[in-house]
Write a protein that holds these residues in place. Sequence first.
Motif, PDB file in Angstrom:
ATOM      1  N   GLU A   1      -5.184 -15.592   8.458  1.00 22.19           N
ATOM      2  CA  GLU A   1      -6.140 -14.256   7.727  1.00 22.19           C
ATOM      3  C   GLU A   1      -7.568 -14.557   7.519  1.00 22.19           C
ATOM      4  O   GLU A   1      -8.328 -13.833   7.880  1.00 22.19           O
TER       5      GLU A   1
ATOM      6  N   SER B   1       0.518  -1.128  -0.103  1.00 17.15           N
ATOM      7  CA  SER B   1       0.383  -0.001  -0.090  1.00 17.15           C
ATOM      8  C   SER B   1       0.596   1.654  -0.122  1.00 17.15           C
ATOM      9  O   SER B   1       0.506   2.207  -0.687  1.00 17.15           O
TER      10      SER B   1
ATOM     11  N   LEU C   1       0.757 -17.639   7.799  1.00 23.96           N
ATOM     12  CA  LEU C   1      -0.228 -16.137   7.763  1.00 23.96           C
ATOM     13  C   LEU C   1      -1.541 -15.901   6.865  1.00 23.96           C
ATOM     14  O   LEU C   1      -2.616 -15.262   7.455  1.00 23.96           O
TER      15      LEU C   1
END
Length: 345
Positions: free
Chosen positions: A227, A98, A223
Amino acid sequence: SLQGYESFMMKEIRESWGAVRDTIVGLMNDMEKLGKAVKAMDKARRILVVAAGTSYHAGLIFASRLMRTGKTVIPVIASEYENVKAGGEDVVLVISQSGETMDSLLAMKSFKNSGSFVVSLTNTLGNSISYYSDIALHTRAGPEIGVAATKTFTSQVGALLLISSLMIGENLDYLKEAESTVSSSFSKSIGYAEKIGVDVSKKQSLYYLGKGLGVPMAMEGALKIKEIAYIHAEAYPAGESKHGPIALVEKDFPVIFVNTGEHVDELRNNLKEMQSRKARVYVVSAGSELRSDQEVTEIMIDINDARLAPLALAPPLQLIAYYAAKERGLNPDRPRNLAKTVTVR
Ligand code: M6R
């Protein structure tokens, strides 16, 4: 829009090979800028790789490749930057899809204030991290809507293979196969990944074990499944099993081995240890087969160059998490408690 896809995550996994190609081509089209970044990192006393989450895992792949050549590279989890003192002889490589992750931004600003030169690798234009960096490099994955980083991760890995190869002085020809490696891995693995995902969706906990670059890939697989499928997963280097974690392995405990083709004999011994505890073993392999009996489900991706292994392993690990989430009736695009961009500390 979804353009007929059932989720953004699936759409974006399917966009990952084009994203890797565009990323590599895009970086090579501005060799002047890339060369400056490479030179700065070459000359640096140490490279600090700063990132969070999935971007940190991509950073670990870069760090391992360079540490093997004797370079001093320190992976820094962005939220833990206070533990590392940097100076003017150090270069910071900050990696963020991002470009707005607060932990990464604060870390880079702090290192910059202590005199370090900062190179960034982000996926959007005009973001804060690229604004504050000395050299701003970009992946070209296009916008990613799903909260889980998929095509942006694969693109980061592609970019970091290129950058590390330039630093090591490797011939870049192998990267011509980056795109086809990811796309053929996707087609080859989707069926098996669904089977494994459905299988592990019934479990509460699992291990992801790897060796070498398989360790950061295992961390990324773990992960992803935490998630979006809310299954507890732990990743660690396979050789550590005997130092504690194997104690909780009992009949049908799921263990996913992530095999990059490095040190296969050792990894196979680790697999056998798990089998002797009656663990339910799965394997995701790139480059060479790991299993020694047909009982074990193994996704086997052929690659033409060992360095392509992390790219080949990304699709199956993402797809396993995707199908585990789907089987649990969860929307993979909108995991609870998470935001796509974490702009708080
Ligand atoms: O935008 P960033 O790459 O800086 O984001 C870092 C993490 O928040 C991010 O990678 C997160 O771990 C992903 N949602 C995992 O899929």
